[in-house]
Motif scaffolding. Structure first.
Motif, PDB file in Angstrom:
ATOM      1  N   GLY A 274      52.609  42.019  51.682  1.00  0.00           N
ATOM      2  CA  GLY A 274      51.475  42.705  51.075  1.00  0.00           C
ATOM      3  C   GLY A 274      50.535  41.747  50.367  1.00  0.00           C
ATOM      4  N   LEU A 275      49.667  42.313  49.553  1.00  0.00           N
ATOM      5  CA  LEU A 275      48.755  41.497  48.752  1.00  0.00           C
ATOM      6  C   LEU A 275      49.552  40.837  47.627  1.00  0.00           C
ATOM      7  CD1 LEU A 275      45.777  44.035  48.326  1.00  0.00           C
ATOM      8  CD2 LEU A 275      45.914  42.116  49.936  1.00  0.00           C
ATOM      9  N   PRO A 276      49.153  39.648  47.194  1.00  0.00           N
ATOM     10  CA  PRO A 276      49.882  38.989  46.105  1.00  0.00           C
ATOM     11  C   PRO A 276      49.593  39.613  44.744  1.00  0.00           C
ATOM     12  CG  PRO A 276      48.002  37.648  46.744  1.00  0.00           C
ATOM     13  CD  PRO A 276      48.052  38.810  47.703  1.00  0.00           C
ATOM     14  N   THR A 277      48.533  40.409  44.670  1.00  0.00           N
ATOM     15  CA  THR A 277      48.177  41.082  43.421  1.00  0.00           C
ATOM     16  C   THR A 277      48.061  42.576  43.689  1.00  0.00           C
ATOM     17  OG1 THR A 277      45.849  40.766  43.929  1.00  0.00           O
ATOM     18  CG2 THR A 277      46.873  39.122  42.481  1.00  0.00           C
ATOM     19  N   GLN A 278      47.847  43.315  42.621  1.00  0.00           N
ATOM     20  CA  GLN A 278      47.664  44.754  42.712  1.00  0.00           C
ATOM     21  C   GLN A 278      46.223  45.050  42.275  1.00  0.00           C
ATOM     22  OE1 GLN A 278      50.824  47.419  42.586  1.00  0.00           O
ATOM     23  NE2 GLN A 278      49.096  47.864  43.927  1.00  0.00           N
TER      24      GLN A 278
ATOM     25  N   GLY B 273      40.839  42.082  40.632  1.00  0.00           N
ATOM     26  CA  GLY B 273      42.203  41.627  40.908  1.00  0.00           C
ATOM     27  C   GLY B 273      42.460  41.261  42.365  1.00  0.00           C
TER      28      GLY B 273
ATOM     29  N   LYS C 287      42.995  38.877  45.442  1.00  0.00           N
ATOM     30  CA  LYS C 287      43.434  37.489  45.629  1.00  0.00           C
ATOM     31  C   LYS C 287      44.059  37.347  47.014  1.00  0.00           C
ATOM     32  CE  LYS C 287      45.935  33.893  43.064  1.00  0.00           C
ATOM     33  NZ  LYS C 287      46.712  33.657  41.835  1.00  0.00           N
TER      34      LYS C 287
END
Ligand SMILES: [Cu+2]
Lengths: 143, 425
Positions: free
Chosen positions: A93-97, A113, A115
């Protein structure tokens, strides 16, 4: 949840990746649509993404503007939006939320947010719930 | 005088060989395609911008704070036994680590010592990223029972007794410490915890502020410890400028082939990217459990929650940042399968000089590390992101050869690489 969405996408490309031998290095499918303006899956909305600074930085938090309108072209200011995504070929998934933190007016929404910690093909998915119903928008990105 | 036929043909062969070599060399110069050149540029130290300010630490770039931090980093009086300082495990001459699988302070720790070099650029500290700044990180080992093994009031007393003038010059007057127990702090230990709970809340806050300032001074010191260019960086500089290589910039055939694998088929650059060769993120790479039996380590799954709840986080009352200056924390992923046994991608700068490897020293040599990546074993828990690479023995050797080109001395003021003068002021 975020993981499952990406896993589903990943499975779709697993066969192709197996053929090419190495999943981590598989090239993205040739006919991917990288447009910054897309219609939603169910046809209820249209959206345009505008990454701040216009290019997608690698390894740095940054913001986007998400412009949202109805299929008829009316700006959507009041919407519940969630952000999801990842790298289909890597299965993560994405490294951030990231979150939509503010409606800016005129159909624009601030997304904070964001990234991307690797180069390659990313997918970002917005789930939108507004007066015209629930729908989702999927964007392909090359980082 | 007529040259002997044999010598003539030898000369011809030599000339031909030379011609071939220089042809090969010129091919070498042009061998990186445009996109590969961009990747090389992105990995080069020249792409590491200036260090961003740390809004959570008001004294981060204060020289007097760094000098105090230097003293604190080496001060073994900041420990339960009087024998352990940060420098016990983070040895300046060893890239600020200790070269053993599991760190040993007051007792044996459950993880390997990480190098301190360049960590001012890291949004997350520790293998599991449970601290979100260098100053918050420094406060972990001090209260850890196996590392420094001391307590919060002990450290406040130590600062008052041994570093008062330097401390007050940077942070202002120390609070009154009279009547405070020698040992008290919010840790699991029952006696120290009980003593802490009996201190009035306002005084506890004053002590915690001194404690946070110890971390901030140490961070100001650590911020000055950075990377210097390696042979790899000089290679990239010359390649991009189209300059011929010198001995200080040349990579041999194996090293170059290793670099090509690193950014290509072996896909190391997926995670080891950017000028520090880390994506500053957390990955499950199927690293085995350590041979020594230790409590189960779930990595980022626990670390993410600890970071958000951290007493000294960027959004805490001890931070100098405004909440909107804490975006890494605000937008951190705190849940999900992907966090299980995910660990911070380590920088690979200087990696050949600091065996053993991985978060608990599971691999003794770079050869073992590369065998691991080649096999991509199933993770002991969670899911490994790796896929088998099917490298030949020669390719693994080439990757290792490339990793060895990343070595370079630490860049820091020379005084900061030695213990400070013992003479008290
Ligand atoms: Cu990826």
């Amino acid at each position: 949840m975020r993981f499952r969405a990406v896993t589903a996408l990943a499975t779709a490309f697993a066969a192709a990746a197996l053929l090419s031998g190495c999943m981590l290095l598989a090239r993205p499918p040739k006919d991917l649509d990288y447009s910054r303006t897309r219609a939603s899956e169910g046809g209820h909305y249209r959206a345009t993404i505008r990454p701040q600074g216009d290019s997608l930085p690698q390894g740095r938090l940054h913001r986007w503007t998400l412009h949202l309108e109805t299929a008829a072209g009316a700006p959507v200011d009041s919407a519940a939006v969630t952000v999801d995504g990842g790298m289909p070929q890597h299965g993560h998934g994405l490294p951030t939320q990231p979150r939509v933190t503010r409606a800016l007016g005129g159909g624009d929404h601030l997304v904070e947010g964001m990234k991307f910690n690797m180069g390659g093909w990313w997918v970002v998915k917005f789930r939108v719930r507004a007066t015209d119903g629930a729908d989702s928008l999927v964007f392909n990105l090359k980082v | 005088m007529r040259p002997a036929p044999l010598a003539a043909s030898a000369a011809a062969v030599l000339a031909l060989a030379l011609a071939l070599t220089s042809a090969a060399a010129s091919i070498t110069g042009a061998r990186w395609r445009a996109q590969e050149r961009e990747t090389l540029r992105s990995l080069s130290l020249a792409s590491l911008g200036p260090l961003a300010p740390d809004p959570s630490n008001r004294v981060a770039d204060d020289g007097a704070a760094a000098a105090l931090g230097h003293r604190l980093f080496f001060d073994a009086r900041l420990s339960g036994t009087g024998k352990v300082s940060c420098a016990t495990c983070h040895v300046p001459g060893k890239d600020f680590q200790d070269g053993v699988p599991l760190a040993e302070g007051v007792a044996l720790a459950a993880r390997r010592t990480m190098p301190v070099t360049g960590t001012a650029h890291s949004p997350w500290l520790f293998w599991d990223g449970r601290a979100d700044s260098q100053w918050a990180q420094a406060l972990g080992p001090l209260e850890s029972a196996v590392e420094h093994g001391g307590s919060r009031t002990q450290y406040a007393h130590a600062v008052a007794a041994h570093h008062r003038a330097e401390y007050e010059a940077v942070f202002g007057p120390l609070p009154r410490l009279d009547g405070l127990p020698r040992h008290a702090g919010p840790v699991a230990d029952t006696a120290w915890r009980g003593a802490w709970d009996r201190i009035p809340a306002s005084r506890r806050d004053e002590i915690s502020r001194v404690y946070a300032n110890i971390g901030k001074a140490i961070a100001a010191y650590e911020r000055r410890i950075g990377f210097s260019p390696s042979r790899f960086d000089r290679y990239v500089e010359a390649e991009l400028a189209g300059r011929p290589h010198t001995a200080a910039s040349a990579l041999d055939r194996d090293e170059e082939a290793g670099l090509r694998l690193f950014i290509g088929r072996a896909s190391c650059v997926n995670c080891h990217n950017g000028p520090r060769l880390t994506d500053d993120h957390f990955h499950n790479t199927g690293v085995p459990l350590p041979a020594t039996s230790l409590p189960f380590d779930s990595g980022r799954a626990v670390g993410a929650r600890q970071a958000v709840a951290g007493e000294f986080s960027c959004t805490s009352r001890y931070s100098d940042a405004k909440p909107d200056e804490c975006d890494e924390l605000r937008f951190a992923v705190t849940e999900g399968e992907e966090l299980v046994r995910a660990y911070k991608t380590p920088s690979l700068r200087g990696v050949a000089e600091r065996a053993p490897y991985m978060h608990a020293g599971q691999h003794a040599t770079l050869g073992e590390v590369l065998a691991h990546y080649d096999r991509a074993p199933t993770a002991p828990a969670g899911h490994s992101e790796l896929k088998p690479l099917r490298l030949s023995a020669a390719e693994r050797r080439q990757l290792e050869a490339f990793l060895r080109t990343l070595s370079a001395p630490v860049a820091a003021p020379a005084v900061f690489l030695r213990a400070p003068d013992a003479a008290p002021r």
